[in-house]
Design a protein around this motif. Structure first.
Motif, short mmCIF file in Angstrom:
data_model
loop_
_atom_site.label_atom_id
_atom_site.label_comp_id
_atom_site.label_asym_id
_atom_site.label_seq_id
_atom_site.Cartn_x
_atom_site.Cartn_y
_atom_site.Cartn_z
N LYS A 18 40.80 50.10 31.42
CA LYS A 18 39.51 49.46 31.16
C LYS A 18 39.16 48.50 32.29
N ARG A 19 40.14 47.78 32.76
CA ARG A 19 39.92 46.83 33.85
C ARG A 19 39.51 47.56 35.13
N SER A 20 40.14 48.67 35.42
CA SER A 20 39.90 49.39 36.68
C SER A 20 38.50 49.99 36.74
N ARG A 21 37.87 50.19 35.58
CA ARG A 21 36.54 50.80 35.54
C ARG A 21 35.42 49.80 35.84
N LEU A 22 35.76 48.51 35.82
CA LEU A 22 34.74 47.48 36.05
C LEU A 22 34.25 47.50 37.49
N LYS A 23 32.94 47.43 37.68
CA LYS A 23 32.33 47.40 39.02
C LYS A 23 31.52 46.13 39.26
N ASN A 24 31.11 45.49 38.18
CA ASN A 24 30.30 44.28 38.28
C ASN A 24 31.19 43.08 38.64
N ASP A 25 30.84 42.38 39.71
CA ASP A 25 31.66 41.28 40.21
C ASP A 25 31.84 40.18 39.16
N LYS A 26 30.80 39.90 38.41
CA LYS A 26 30.86 38.84 37.40
C LYS A 26 31.84 39.23 36.28
N LYS A 27 31.77 40.49 35.84
CA LYS A 27 32.67 40.95 34.78
C LYS A 27 34.12 40.99 35.26
N ILE A 28 34.30 41.38 36.53
CA ILE A 28 35.65 41.40 37.11
C ILE A 28 36.23 39.99 37.14
N LEU A 29 35.40 39.02 37.53
CA LEU A 29 35.86 37.63 37.59
C LEU A 29 36.25 37.13 36.20
N ILE A 30 35.42 37.43 35.20
CA ILE A 30 35.71 37.00 33.83
C ILE A 30 37.03 37.60 33.35
N GLU A 31 37.21 38.90 33.59
CA GLU A 31 38.45 39.56 33.17
C GLU A 31 39.66 39.01 33.91
N SER A 32 39.48 38.68 35.20
CA SER A 32 40.60 38.16 35.99
C SER A 32 41.08 36.82 35.44
N LEU A 33 40.18 36.09 34.78
CA LEU A 33 40.54 34.80 34.20
C LEU A 33 41.07 34.96 32.77
N GLU A 34 40.46 35.87 32.01
CA GLU A 34 40.84 36.02 30.61
C GLU A 34 42.01 36.98 30.40
N ASN A 35 42.09 38.03 31.24
CA ASN A 35 43.15 39.03 31.12
C ASN A 35 43.73 39.36 32.50
N PRO A 36 44.38 38.42 33.14
CA PRO A 36 44.88 38.64 34.50
C PRO A 36 45.97 39.71 34.56
N VAL A 37 45.97 40.45 35.66
CA VAL A 37 47.02 41.43 35.91
C VAL A 37 48.14 40.76 36.69
N CYS A 38 49.21 41.51 36.88
CA CYS A 38 50.36 41.02 37.63
C CYS A 38 50.78 42.09 38.64
N PHE A 39 51.23 41.67 39.80
CA PHE A 39 51.77 42.61 40.78
C PHE A 39 53.29 42.60 40.67
N VAL A 40 53.86 43.75 40.29
CA VAL A 40 55.31 43.89 40.19
C VAL A 40 55.81 44.54 41.48
N ALA A 41 56.57 43.79 42.26
CA ALA A 41 57.01 44.26 43.59
C ALA A 41 58.38 44.91 43.50
N PHE A 42 58.52 46.09 44.13
CA PHE A 42 59.84 46.72 44.14
C PHE A 42 60.34 47.13 45.52
N ASP A 43 59.54 46.92 46.56
CA ASP A 43 60.02 47.26 47.90
C ASP A 43 59.28 46.46 48.96
N LEU A 44 60.00 46.03 49.97
CA LEU A 44 59.42 45.31 51.10
C LEU A 44 59.47 46.22 52.32
N LEU A 45 58.30 46.52 52.88
CA LEU A 45 58.21 47.49 53.97
C LEU A 45 57.96 46.84 55.33
N PHE A 46 57.52 45.59 55.32
CA PHE A 46 57.16 44.91 56.57
C PHE A 46 57.29 43.41 56.36
#
Length: 295
Positions: A95-123
């Motif tokens: 649902k998050r990935s389908r958002l295109k409107n900058d305002k809606k993306i900002l709201i979701e980033s604050l209310e339902n933030p994602v996380c980056f799970v890192a598993f490899d360092l390439l550089f």
């Protein structure tokens, strides 16, 4: 392969096995149910590329906070994950990935933030892809975790034990990686192996469609008081079961009627066994694979 900071590339891909295994030559980590992504990040630089090399930086503004954790330029391979009740939620991330409107993306980033799970360092100022995996993991371990950035943990040798825990917790699966594996762009390596925690159920076929070399079988799940559409799965037109499907009498009173063109509705006399990852919030099968017919 030689990667460059700030330039997109396609990540190394995984092979697949059905059964977990133990080996002193492998490490084992959780398979997170998210979107694969490559993070290019430095104190004054932030860029995220999808597994297809598309720039998706603006879709996840909350991840920019990761810049505070680093003091030089890095390229990190990992997964963008959305959590719900402390568990990865792919439907929520979709649902998050389908958002295109900058305002809606900002709201979701604050209310339902994602996380980056890192598993490899390439550089880390220089290309590390020719170095063995454990060397890259040790380098990655020096980067601190944060609210939007966590490093994937792993265990050695005991893949079967980890997979059993994954099954008990109903998570997606595990990944086995050879400890001395190097990293190759856009290459499906036999040294990185995903083992999915899949489910197997039997469903009723109520319709099909024909597309060039394939048949799409439309599936229904019959409960005691209801019948529900759960998705479709494809098989080759040359598959022996295709002849049985095509030979099944058609009906004017289908179990379920869908708003799709060129559907051929048949009497619900055929069933098949399907392997799938999970059901979405709407009850649709994720990654269904035809296993066998149940005639």
């Amino acid at each position: 392969m030689s990667i460059k900071f700030g330039k997109s590339f396609k990540p190394m891909l995984l092979s697949e096995k059905r059964k977990a295994f133990d080996s002193e030559d492998y490490i084992y980590e959780l398979k997170f149910d998210g979107f694969r992504a490559i993070l290019h990040i430095g104190p004054d630089y932030f860029k995220i590329f999808s597994r297809n090399g598309q720039d998706i930086t603006d879709s996840y503004p909350e991840l920019k906070s990761i810049k505070k954790l680093v003091k030089k330029n890095y390229i990190i391979d990992g997964e963008i994950v959305s959590f719900e009740n402390d568990r990865p939620s792919f439907s929520k991330l979709q649902k998050r990935s389908r958002l295109k409107n900058d305002k809606k993306i900002l709201i979701e980033s604050l209310e339902n933030p994602v996380c980056f799970v890192a598993f490899d360092l390439l550089f880390d100022g220089s290309d590390l892809t020719s170095k063995p995996l454990l060397f890259r993991k040790e380098k990655l371990a020096k980067i601190k975790d944060g609210n939007s950035f966590v490093k994937a943990t792993y265990i050695k040798k005991e893949g079967i034990r980890l997979f059993q825990k994954v099954k008990n917790l109903k998570l997606e699966g595990i990944v086995a990686k050879k400890i001395d594996s190097t990293y190759s762009e856009d290459y499906r390596t036999p040294e990185w192996i995903k083992i999915k925690n899949t489910k197997i159920d039997t469903f009723t076929i109520f319709a099909y469609s024909i597309r060039e070399t394939k048949l799409s079988l439309y599936l229904a799940e019959k409960k005691s008081t209801s019948i529900k559409y759960v998705g479709k799965v494809s098989i080759s037109k040359t598959h022996p079961f295709s002849r049985s499907v095509i030979a099944t009498p058609r009906t004017r009173k289908p179990l379920i009627t869908l708003e799709e063109e060129d559907l051929i509705y048949i009497k619900p006399s055929l069933k098949c066994e399907i392997e799938y990852l999970e059901k979405t919030s709407k009850g649709i099968l994720r990654h269904p694979v035809f296993r066998r017919n149940c005639e």
